[in-house]
Design an enzyme around this catalytic site. Structure first.
Site: not given
Length: 411
Positions: A176, A217, A219, A250, A253, A277, A285, A287, A317
Site C-alpha cells: 500500500w 491495496e 484507497k 480494505d 478505503h 483488511h 478511513d 480505522d 486493520d
C-alpha cells in the site's frame, strides 16, 4: 451444547458442529500495529502519509518485548486459527534502513510465531519516512525515490518468503502506498504510469508463488491527499488481474456509501483468491475498532456464501489510541469471528432457492426470522472448545492486565 439449539438449526438444514469446525479453520491475521499506534521500532517519529491515530490512553507498547507481552494476553481470548500481520517498521534487533531489511531483522518474530503456532504476513512500510518526498513514493517523479521504495518492496517480499519457509504456511506481502495530491491534479496519468513501472520492477523479482502471495491495496483518499490517490481501486484491480497478483480490499478505503461486500462475488469470478483488511470507517478511513454491525456482517456473509474462507486472506486493520489497546484488538477479532459464525449458521441454500423461484416474500420473511436464532449459544460453545474466555470473563482479565502491566508503562 443444549440439544435444543442443534435441533433448532437442523430445521433450517444447518449442522452446528460443522459450522464450528469451519470457523475453527478460518485464519484471521491480527495486526500488531493496534498495540503501539503504528509507531513500530524504528523511532522514526510521528506518523505521516495520510495516517494518524487519536487518543492517549496509557499503556502503549514501546518495544518488541512489551508488544509481544500484549499479544500474549490478547491471544488468550481470541479463538480459532491466527496469523500476525507485520509492517516493515517492526524490525527487531539492529535496525537497518528500510531499503536494506533482510530476514535477520524479523527472526524474533518467527521465533514468537513458532512458539504460538502462528503464521506471519508482511507489509512494506511506505509511510512515516523522509524518503516519502512530497507525499510520493513509488509514483514519485524522482527516480532515486522510486528506486529506494522498489528495493524496499522487493526485500519485503523476500522477508515474506522467509516467513513461509520457516512457518510452513503461505505468507501475504501487501503493498500500500499513500501517494496522492491535496488539490486537483494537473496530471493523473503520469503518476499512475510511474506506479505501474515501479510495480513491474518489484514483480521482476521471481518470488516463490507457492510460498508468497503479493497483493496491492487501494484507497480513495487520506489526510493531505484528498483530491487524488494514485493507487485507486480501478488502477489496482486492473493491475492485479493483468499481473496475477491479489487485489486487497480494505473496507475502510472506499466511499462511505459503497458496499465493499458487494465487490466480493464479482471479483471471485475472475480471481482465485482475495485479500482483505477489515476496518470500520466512520467519516473517512478512520480505522475504528470493528463492531458487529451490518457492514461487517455483509462481508462475512459474502465470504461464506462464495465458499471463500479458504480462498481469502482476512486481515484486521484498525488502530485506536483512545481505549485499552489490548481490549481493542480482542474486541475486533472476536467480532470478526462472530460475524463469520453467524454467516456459517445462515441457511443460504434455503434463501437461494427462494430467490431463484422468485419467492421474494419468503426471502424477506426468512431473512428476518433467522435473526432471532440462538447464535450466541453456539458462539459460547465455540469459545469453550477453543479454550477462549467467555464474554463475561475475558474483559475482567484484560482490566487486571491493565492494572498490573499497562498502567505502569507511562510512569
Amino acid at each position: 451444547m443444549n440439544p435444543t439449539i442443534k435441533a433448532t438449526y437442523a430445521k433450517y438444514g444447518i449442522d452446528v458442529d460443522k459450522a464450528i469446525k469451519q470457523l475453527a479453520k478460518a485464519k484471521i491475521s491480527l495486526h500488531v500495529w493496534q498495540l503501539d499506534d503504528v509507531n513500530g521500532f524504528e523511532n522514526c517519529g510521528s506518523l505521516s502519509g495520510g495516517i494518524q491515530t487519536t487518543g492517549s490512553y496509557p499503556g502503549r507498547a514501546r518495544n518488541f518485548n512489551e508488544l509481544t507481552a500484549d499479544l500474549d494476553e490478547a491471544l488468550k481470548y481470541i479463538p480459532g486459527k491466527k496469523k500476525l500481520n507485520l509492517h516493515a517498521i517492526y524490525q527487531t534487533g539492529k535496525v537497518v534502513d528500510r531499503a536494506n531489511i533482510t530476514p535477520k531483522q524479523f527472526e524474533a518474530w518467527v521465533s514468537y510465531a513458532k512458539k504460538h503456532h502462528l503464521g506471519l504476513d508482511m507489509n512494506p512500510t511506505l509511510f512515516s519516512s523522509p524518503m516519502l518526498v512530497d507525499g510520493l513514493s513509488l509514483s514519485s517523479p524522482d527516480k532515486k525515490v522510486r528506486d529506494y521504495w522498489i528495493k524496499h518492496c522487493i526485500n519485503s517480499i523476500k522477508v515474506s518468503e522467509y516467513f513461509a519457509k520457516e512457518l510452513k504456511q503461505k505468507s501475504l506481502c501487501n503493498i500500500w502506498i499513500p501517494d496522492g495530491l491535496k488539490d486537483v491534479p494537473s496530471d493523473r496519468f503520469g503518476p499512475r504510469k510511474r506506479l505501474e513501472d515501479s510495480l513491474n520492477k518489484i514483480l521482476s523479482y521471481k518470488y516463490n508463488r507457492n510460498l508468497v502471495d503479493v497483493s496491492v491495496e487501494s484507497k480513495v483518499f487520506g489526510i493531505g491527499v484528498e483530491s487524488y490517490t494514485v493507487g485507486s481501486h480501478e488502477f489496482y484491480m486492473n493491475y492485479a488481474s493483468k499481473h496475477n497478483v491479489l487485489c486487497l480490499l480494505d473496507t475502510g478505503h472506499f466511499h462511505p456509501t459503497e458496499n465493499v461486500a458487494d465487490k466480493i462475488s464479482s471479483m471471485l469470478i475472475f480471481n482465485p483468491s482475495l485479500a482483505f483488511h477489515v476496518s470500520r470507517p466512520v467519516r473517512w478511513d478512520s480505522d475504528h475498532v470493528l463492531r458487529l454491525n451490518d457492514d461487517l456482517q455483509d462481508v462475512a456473509n459474502e465470504l461464506v456464501k462464495c465458499n471463500a474462507l479458504d480462498k481469502a486472506y482476512i486481515g484486521l486493520d484498525y488502530f485506536d489510541a483512545s481505549i485499552n489497546r489490548v481490549a481493542a484488538l480482542v474486541i475486533g477479532a472476536r467480532n470478526m469471528e462472530k460475524a463469520l459464525l453467524i454467516a456459517l449458521l445462515t441457511p443460504w441454500n434455503l434463501l437461494k432457492e427462494a430467490q431463484d423461484k422468485g419467492d421474494f416474500t419468503r426471502v424477506l420473511a426468512l431473512q428476518e426470522e433467522i435473526k432471532t436464532l440462538p447464535w450466541q449459544e453456539v458462539w459460547n460453545e465455540y469459545c469453550l472448545k477453543e479454550k477462549a474466555s467467555s464474554e463475561e470473563v475475558w474483559f475482567k482479565k484484560i482490566l487486571q492486565y491493565e492494572k498490573q502491566i499497562l498502567s505502569k508503562r507511562s510512569k
